[in-house]
Design a protein around this motif. Structure first.
Motif, PDB file in Angstrom:
ATOM      1  N   SER A   1      12.507 -22.543   8.337  1.00 26.10           N
ATOM      2  CA  SER A   1      12.286 -22.383   6.894  1.00 26.10           C
ATOM      3  C   SER A   1      13.454 -21.647   6.244  1.00 26.10           C
ATOM      4  N   LEU A   2      13.992 -20.677   6.961  1.00 30.48           N
ATOM      5  CA  LEU A   2      15.109 -19.915   6.420  1.00 30.48           C
ATOM      6  C   LEU A   2      16.353 -20.792   6.290  1.00 30.48           C
ATOM      7  N   LEU A   3      16.537 -21.692   7.260  1.00 26.86           N
ATOM      8  CA  LEU A   3      17.700 -22.573   7.225  1.00 26.86           C
ATOM      9  C   LEU A   3      17.572 -23.669   6.178  1.00 26.86           C
ATOM     10  N   ASN A   4      16.355 -23.941   5.771  1.00 28.51           N
ATOM     11  CA  ASN A   4      16.110 -25.033   4.833  1.00 28.51           C
ATOM     12  C   ASN A   4      16.862 -24.811   3.523  1.00 28.51           C
ATOM     13  N   GLY A   5      17.652 -25.776   3.151  1.00 28.49           N
ATOM     14  CA  GLY A   5      18.346 -25.718   1.876  1.00 28.49           C
ATOM     15  C   GLY A   5      19.650 -24.953   1.889  1.00 28.49           C
ATOM     16  N   MET A   6      20.087 -24.457   3.061  1.00 31.62           N
ATOM     17  CA  MET A   6      21.352 -23.716   3.124  1.00 31.62           C
ATOM     18  C   MET A   6      22.500 -24.719   3.246  1.00 31.62           C
ATOM     19  N   THR A   7      22.807 -25.349   2.151  1.00 31.90           N
ATOM     20  CA  THR A   7      23.754 -26.466   2.151  1.00 31.90           C
ATOM     21  C   THR A   7      25.197 -26.025   2.399  1.00 31.90           C
ATOM     22  N   THR A   8      25.504 -24.756   2.223  1.00 32.61           N
ATOM     23  CA  THR A   8      26.879 -24.278   2.410  1.00 32.61           C
ATOM     24  C   THR A   8      27.107 -23.622   3.763  1.00 32.61           C
ATOM     25  N   LEU A   9      26.082 -23.614   4.618  1.00 36.09           N
ATOM     26  CA  LEU A   9      26.191 -22.946   5.916  1.00 36.09           C
ATOM     27  C   LEU A   9      27.195 -23.669   6.813  1.00 36.09           C
ATOM     28  N   ARG A  10      28.143 -22.901   7.357  1.00 31.00           N
ATOM     29  CA  ARG A  10      29.155 -23.456   8.252  1.00 31.00           C
ATOM     30  C   ARG A  10      29.020 -22.968   9.684  1.00 31.00           C
ATOM     31  N   LYS A  11      28.449 -21.774   9.855  1.00 36.08           N
ATOM     32  CA  LYS A  11      28.308 -21.236  11.212  1.00 36.08           C
ATOM     33  C   LYS A  11      26.957 -20.570  11.356  1.00 36.08           C
ATOM     34  N   LEU A  12      26.246 -20.904  12.440  1.00 32.15           N
ATOM     35  CA  LEU A  12      24.955 -20.316  12.774  1.00 32.15           C
ATOM     36  C   LEU A  12      25.071 -19.639  14.129  1.00 32.15           C
ATOM     37  N   CYS A  13      24.712 -18.360  14.191  1.00 33.73           N
ATOM     38  CA  CYS A  13      24.839 -17.582  15.432  1.00 33.73           C
ATOM     39  C   CYS A  13      23.528 -16.850  15.689  1.00 33.73           C
TER      40      CYS A  13
ATOM     41  N   TYR B   1      27.882 -18.056   6.769  1.00 29.30           N
ATOM     42  CA  TYR B   1      27.639 -17.574   8.134  1.00 29.30           C
ATOM     43  C   TYR B   1      26.281 -16.898   8.168  1.00 29.30           C
ATOM     44  N   LEU B   2      25.408 -17.364   9.054  1.00 36.16           N
ATOM     45  CA  LEU B   2      24.103 -16.745   9.243  1.00 36.16           C
ATOM     46  C   LEU B   2      23.979 -16.282  10.687  1.00 36.16           C
ATOM     47  N   GLY B   3      23.728 -14.991  10.883  1.00 31.76           N
ATOM     48  CA  GLY B   3      23.537 -14.430  12.210  1.00 31.76           C
ATOM     49  C   GLY B   3      22.134 -13.879  12.360  1.00 31.76           C
ATOM     50  N   SER B   4      21.564 -14.017  13.539  1.00 26.69           N
ATOM     51  CA  SER B   4      20.218 -13.516  13.797  1.00 26.69           C
ATOM     52  C   SER B   4      20.205 -12.797  15.139  1.00 26.69           C
ATOM     53  N   ARG B   5      19.700 -11.562  15.158  1.00 31.32           N
ATOM     54  CA  ARG B   5      19.537 -10.785  16.383  1.00 31.32           C
ATOM     55  C   ARG B   5      18.056 -10.770  16.731  1.00 31.32           C
ATOM     56  N   THR B   6      17.678 -11.468  17.789  1.00 29.38           N
ATOM     57  CA  THR B   6      16.273 -11.610  18.102  1.00 29.38           C
ATOM     58  C   THR B   6      16.075 -11.684  19.609  1.00 29.38           C
ATOM     59  N   SER B   7      14.844 -11.529  20.066  1.00 31.48           N
ATOM     60  CA  SER B   7      14.548 -11.596  21.496  1.00 31.48           C
ATOM     61  C   SER B   7      14.443 -13.037  21.968  1.00 31.48           C
ATOM     62  N   SER B   8      13.806 -13.895  21.167  1.00 32.54           N
ATOM     63  CA  SER B   8      13.686 -15.310  21.513  1.00 32.54           C
ATOM     64  C   SER B   8      13.161 -16.058  20.294  1.00 32.54           C
ATOM     65  N   LEU B   9      13.335 -17.374  20.307  1.00 38.82           N
ATOM     66  CA  LEU B   9      12.760 -18.208  19.253  1.00 38.82           C
ATOM     67  C   LEU B   9      11.334 -18.561  19.663  1.00 38.82           C
ATOM     68  N   SER B  10      10.435 -17.610  19.501  1.00 38.71           N
ATOM     69  CA  SER B  10       9.042 -17.817  19.873  1.00 38.71           C
ATOM     70  C   SER B  10       8.391 -18.801  18.915  1.00 38.71           C
TER      71      SER B  10
ATOM     72  N   ILE C   1       6.137 -16.432   0.593  1.00 42.21           N
ATOM     73  CA  ILE C   1       6.228 -17.817   0.130  1.00 42.21           C
ATOM     74  C   ILE C   1       6.272 -17.807  -1.397  1.00 42.21           C
ATOM     75  N   PRO C   2       7.285 -18.464  -2.010  1.00 50.25           N
ATOM     76  CA  PRO C   2       8.342 -19.240  -1.363  1.00 50.25           C
ATOM     77  C   PRO C   2       9.432 -18.329  -0.809  1.00 50.25           C
ATOM     78  N   MET C   3      10.274 -18.928   0.042  1.00 54.57           N
ATOM     79  CA  MET C   3      11.385 -18.193   0.623  1.00 54.57           C
ATOM     80  C   MET C   3      12.464 -17.970  -0.433  1.00 54.57           C
ATOM     81  N   PRO C   4      13.248 -16.897  -0.312  1.00 53.75           N
ATOM     82  CA  PRO C   4      14.338 -16.680  -1.271  1.00 53.75           C
ATOM     83  C   PRO C   4      15.434 -17.722  -1.106  1.00 53.75           C
ATOM     84  N   THR C   5      16.129 -18.010  -2.197  1.00 56.07           N
ATOM     85  CA  THR C   5      17.231 -18.967  -2.162  1.00 56.07           C
ATOM     86  C   THR C   5      18.474 -18.287  -1.594  1.00 56.07           C
ATOM     87  N   LEU C   6      18.958 -18.807  -0.470  1.00 55.22           N
ATOM     88  CA  LEU C   6      20.118 -18.227   0.189  1.00 55.22           C
ATOM     89  C   LEU C   6      21.289 -19.205   0.192  1.00 55.22           C
TER      90      LEU C   6
END
Length: 455
Positions: free
Chosen positions: A373-385, A355-364, A345-350
């Motif tokens: 929190s990671l998505l917060n402020g990503m104003t240029t994001l066009r695709k989330l996978c 395009y943001l991709g995440s490889r995970t088991s589940s959104l626990s 904290i704070p999170m890095p500015t991304l």
């Protein structure tokens, strides 16, 4: 010369008299005929050579040679000897016809007579023959199981000016590197499962190789420091696992556009990674974080795939890594990296990522707010996978409590996800809980720019 051949059709047609048919294959240009033969196994090309004199000429001039004995030939003394004798005769008959690609797959330990048959000497002779025939690609796959330095390589091809690609897999045997003026016209070098003897000469050779564009070091063992400095290198791959004395990896090249590093080690003490690649476009990094890592200023980075396995106390290091690659247009993270990142904290500015991709088991419940929190402020994001490997998905009975669904989606609004006004496509391929549905529902209700949703 007219290459039409008069051939008897079949035994049944012979009863009616011979038929004359056109041998269209023999009339083809050499390049076209060789292209057709390239779809056949090499041993079948030899059978084609028995059809006619013209086919024999095409067989002996075929530019891609492969020596890869079958399992029966490898483990039977006389069949093994027959395979070597056949290839000796074949090379002698083809004379000085050009060789574009030469691949040798050989194991020294299959039968105890390998030494008696002088197989190593015969293979060395083949390589020298290929060098005289201006070979361009040389692929050597040797399995000896006797840790002895192999000196046939330098003496056979060190003076070969035509060689452009060299691929070596020695099954962890020793490769003696000759000198800094060895194969300076090489464009691609791939070393797999080798132990380099004379690493200082290897480090000096790389800057002298002015045309080298691609370098792969996969399971290169027995080394403590690797320093790659090249003014021509465009692609670099490095893979190393388990216990190895390597403590420093340095990469420097102004033309480097692609770097792939997979460095997994038991002990991280005293290990360092240093990268200078100002024009890097693609970075793929997996394994452990080192004691020290310096990725440099990656202002041209277009895609970054980070699959790290950080420790609990390495959030600061993960934060530094993300700050170095934050200008990338495409960012893909694994679950472990994301969890470590979100402890900071704070999170890095991304901002700037499309395009943001995440490889995970589940959104626990642990990961869900961190993803938000990671998505917060990503104003240029066009695709989330958000995807998962099949092995991550575990069966859960219908009546079992869902431990990943207690988180309230009000956190999405508190983090102002509606600011992602450029988001157009969302792909969520997880099925381990209901937080995925909550996130999908929120995006559908609040992201006005959304054009495609896949769940």
């Amino acid at each position: 010369m007219d290459h039409r051949r008069k051939m008897l059709a079949t035994a049944s047609s012979q009863a009616q008299g011979p038929e004359f048919i056109v041998d269209r294959f023999s009339d083809l240009p050499v390049e076209v005929a060789h292209h057709i033969l390239s779809f056949l196994p090499f041993k079948d090309i030899g059978q084609v050579g028995c059809v006619s004199k013209r086919c024999l000429e095409l067989y002996l001039s075929y530019p891609s040679l492969i020596f890869n004995p079958s399992h029966q030939q490898r483990n039977n003394m006389w069949r093994r000897l027959e395979a070597f004798n056949y290839f000796d005769k074949f090379l002698a008959n083809r004379d000085s016809n050009k060789i574009e690609c030469f691949r040798i797959s050989w194991d020294y330990h299959s039968v105890k007579f390998a030494r008696a048959f002088n197989e190593l000497l015969r293979i060395s002779t083949w390589i020298r023959h290929a060098a005289r025939c201006n070979v361009q690609v040389l692929d050597l796959d040797f399995d000896m199981q006797c840790r002895v330095p192999l000196e046939l390589l330098p003496s056979s091809i060190s003076a070969c000016k035509s060689l452009r690609t060299l691929v070596i897999d020695f099954k962890w045997n020793i490769l003696k590197w000759p000198s800094s003026n060895f194969l300076t016209n090489l464009q691609c070098l791939k070393l797999n499962r080798v132990q380099i003897e004379g690493l200082e000469l290897f480090d000096k050779w790389i800057p002298c190789c002015k045309f080298l564009k691609e370098l792969q070091l996969v399971y290169v063992s027995g080394i403590k420091r690797v320093t790659v400095i090249s003014s021509s290198l465009e692609s670099f791959s490095f893979v190393l696992y388990d216990r190895n004395p390597l403590c420093y990896l340095g990469i420097s090249g102004e033309k480097l556009e692609d770097i792939h590093i997979q460095w997994q080690c038991a002990s991280l003490s005293g290990k360092s990674l240093n990268i200078f690649a100002p024009n890097l476009k693609y970075l793929k990094w997996g394994g452990n974080l080192m004691d020290h890592q310096n990725l440099g200023n990656l202002t041209c980075l277009e895609k970054a795939e980070i699959y790290l396995d950080p420790k609990v106390d390495e959030s600061d290091k993960v934060f530094e890594v993300l700050c170095s690659i934050g200008r990338s247009k495409v960012l893909i993270l694994n679950e472990e990296t994301m969890k470590a990142l979100c402890r900071k904290i704070p999170m890095p500015t991304l901002d700037g990522i499309s395009y943001l991709g995440s490889r995970t088991s589940s959104l626990s419940d642990e990961l869900f707010p961190k993803m938000v929190s990671l998505l917060n402020g990503m104003t240029t994001l066009r695709k989330l996978c958000i995807t998962s490997n099949p092995s991550f998905i575990r069966w859960r009975p219908l009546d079992a409590p869902d431990n990943s669904s207690r988180y309230n989606t009000s956190c999405c609004g508190s983090h102002n996800l509606a600011c992602m006004h450029e988001l157009q496509e969302v792909i969520i391929e997880l099925s381990n809980g209901t937080n995925e549905w909550k996130l999908s529902k929120y995006i559908l209700e609040h992201i006005q720019s959304l054009k495609k949703m896949k769940k």
